[in-house]
Design a protein around this motif. Structure first.
Motif, short mmCIF file in Angstrom:
data_model
loop_
_atom_site.label_atom_id
_atom_site.label_comp_id
_atom_site.label_asym_id
_atom_site.label_seq_id
_atom_site.Cartn_x
_atom_site.Cartn_y
_atom_site.Cartn_z
N LEU A 157 0.87 -1.35 -0.22
CA LEU A 157 0.10 0.17 0.03
C LEU A 157 0.88 1.12 0.14
O LEU A 157 0.54 2.08 -0.70
CB LEU A 157 -1.04 0.18 1.11
CG LEU A 157 -1.99 -1.27 1.05
CD1 LEU A 157 -2.56 -1.14 2.51
CD2 LEU A 157 -2.90 -0.88 0.04
N ILE A 158 1.90 1.10 0.78
CA ILE A 158 2.84 2.30 0.87
C ILE A 158 3.38 2.68 -0.54
O ILE A 158 3.58 3.68 -0.98
CB ILE A 158 4.25 2.12 1.83
CG1 ILE A 158 3.28 2.18 3.13
CG2 ILE A 158 5.02 3.20 1.70
CD1 ILE A 158 4.26 1.95 4.54
N SER B 115 4.19 5.61 -5.50
CA SER B 115 4.40 5.58 -6.82
C SER B 115 3.25 5.57 -7.74
O SER B 115 3.24 5.40 -9.04
CB SER B 115 5.28 4.52 -7.21
OG SER B 115 6.33 4.34 -6.62
N GLY B 116 2.11 6.19 -7.18
CA GLY B 116 1.03 6.11 -8.00
C GLY B 116 0.83 7.07 -8.95
O GLY B 116 0.27 6.87 -10.16
N TYR C 58 1.86 9.31 -15.52
CA TYR C 58 3.13 9.38 -16.64
C TYR C 58 3.05 8.11 -17.69
O TYR C 58 3.21 8.64 -18.82
CB TYR C 58 4.68 8.77 -16.02
CG TYR C 58 5.07 9.69 -14.71
CD1 TYR C 58 4.46 11.16 -14.60
CD2 TYR C 58 6.01 9.17 -13.84
CE1 TYR C 58 5.02 11.92 -13.78
CE2 TYR C 58 6.65 10.34 -12.89
CZ TYR C 58 5.96 11.41 -12.70
OH TYR C 58 6.44 12.25 -11.74
N GLY C 59 2.42 7.09 -17.34
CA GLY C 59 2.34 6.17 -18.37
C GLY C 59 1.49 6.42 -19.47
O GLY C 59 1.35 6.39 -20.52
N LEU D 292 -4.76 13.39 -10.40
CA LEU D 292 -6.02 13.08 -11.23
C LEU D 292 -6.86 14.16 -11.51
O LEU D 292 -7.22 14.11 -12.58
CB LEU D 292 -6.88 12.43 -9.81
CG LEU D 292 -8.26 11.94 -10.39
CD1 LEU D 292 -8.12 10.75 -11.25
CD2 LEU D 292 -8.85 11.16 -9.00
N GLY D 293 -6.88 15.27 -10.88
CA GLY D 293 -7.47 16.45 -11.22
C GLY D 293 -7.00 17.22 -12.44
O GLY D 293 -7.84 17.39 -13.29
N ILE D 294 -5.61 16.71 -12.53
CA ILE D 294 -4.82 17.76 -13.94
C ILE D 294 -5.31 16.71 -14.70
O ILE D 294 -5.56 17.44 -16.12
CB ILE D 294 -3.54 17.70 -13.74
CG1 ILE D 294 -3.06 18.65 -12.70
CG2 ILE D 294 -2.73 18.06 -14.98
CD1 ILE D 294 -1.52 18.76 -12.22
N TRP D 295 -5.27 15.46 -14.81
CA TRP D 295 -5.68 14.54 -15.89
C TRP D 295 -7.14 14.76 -16.07
O TRP D 295 -7.42 14.94 -17.52
CB TRP D 295 -5.54 13.32 -15.29
CG TRP D 295 -5.65 12.00 -16.42
CD1 TRP D 295 -5.19 11.78 -17.58
CD2 TRP D 295 -6.83 11.15 -16.34
NE1 TRP D 295 -6.04 10.97 -18.49
CE2 TRP D 295 -6.78 10.26 -17.55
CE3 TRP D 295 -7.76 10.84 -15.18
CZ2 TRP D 295 -7.65 9.26 -17.64
CZ3 TRP D 295 -8.74 9.91 -15.53
CH2 TRP D 295 -8.78 9.02 -16.58
#
Length: 238
Positions: free
Chosen positions: A77-78, A83-84, A89-90, A216-219
């Protein structure tokens, strides 16, 4: 008579392009190697983690987890939380990594923050093979990190180097990259959207939890504004 080699030519252009990152990677790698040695690990442990994990801050977290009671779910989870951002990036690199052949798997495996920034912003000359250029950029960054960690693990305790404040090196690097990209842009709408979303998420979620909501917001916003932004850029070019 010399024969043209797209692999060697791409490597020659990629090496100087990545050298500004080398200093930060080497010093951070040395710091990580010294840190692992200070926790009592054999010098092979930091070298192996550098080679197999290669995830920046996650490796520092893993070092601490290795001296704690075994908790695999907690570690998972950490790692996902830290690295979420790689998910986004992908998504951003889908077009960049298209049609590069089997090199794509190495590019995906080595998609750290710096590799994303350099390969995404790279202005690759037409005579240079795009896939090989990005491959060498990612490989050079990987080698800088592994070499730095190896030096720290093997000789860190004998190096009279004060690493205080070196953690700001990568932050400074991204500020420079942002400023350079700002100067190149004809329209700053996407950058301003990013700044606005980041500040909003920071105020709402706090500095410890704002990164993923920001990404998430930017995407979402850039996806919704994609057609409008594309049309505006086309108008400016015309």
């Amino acid at each position: 008579m010399t024969t043209y080699s797209p692999v060697r030519t791409a490597a020659k252009h990629a090496l100087p392009y990545t050298l500004p990152i080398a200093t930060g990677f080497l010093f951070l790698g040395i710091a990580y190697g010294v840190y692992m040695k200070s926790l009592g690990f054999h010098f092979l442990y930091p070298i192996l983690t550098a080679m197999l994990i290669y995830a920046g801050s996650v490796e520092f977290i893993v070092a601490g987890l290795l001296v704690m009671p075994f908790a695999p779910l907690n570690a998972l989870l950490i790692a996902l939380m830290v690295s979420g951002r790689q998910i986004f990036y992908g998504i951003s690199m889908l077009e960049k990594y298209r049609d590069v052949g089997r090199k794509k798997w190495f590019l995906i495996a080595t998609l750290v923050d710096e590799a994303f920034s350099l390969n995404y912003l790279a202005d690759i000359p037409k005579q240079i093979d795009r896939g090989w250029f990005m491959f060498w950029v990612s490989l050079f960054l990987y080698l800088y990190w592994v070499i730095g960690v190896s030096l720290g693990a093997l000789f860190g305790s004998f190096m009279p180097i004060d690493l205080t404040g070196i953690e700001f090196a990568m932050t400074a690097l991204f500020l420079v990259i942002f400023a350079e990209q700002w100067c190149k842009e004809t329209s700053h709408e996407s950058a301003l959207l990013g700044i606005g979303v980041s500040l909003t998420a920071l105020l709402v979620f706090g500095k410890s939890h704002f990164l993923l909501p920001t990404l998430l917001g930017i995407w979402i916003l850039l996806t919704l504004r994609r057609k409008a932004l594309t049309a505006k850029l086309q108008e400016i070019k015309e």
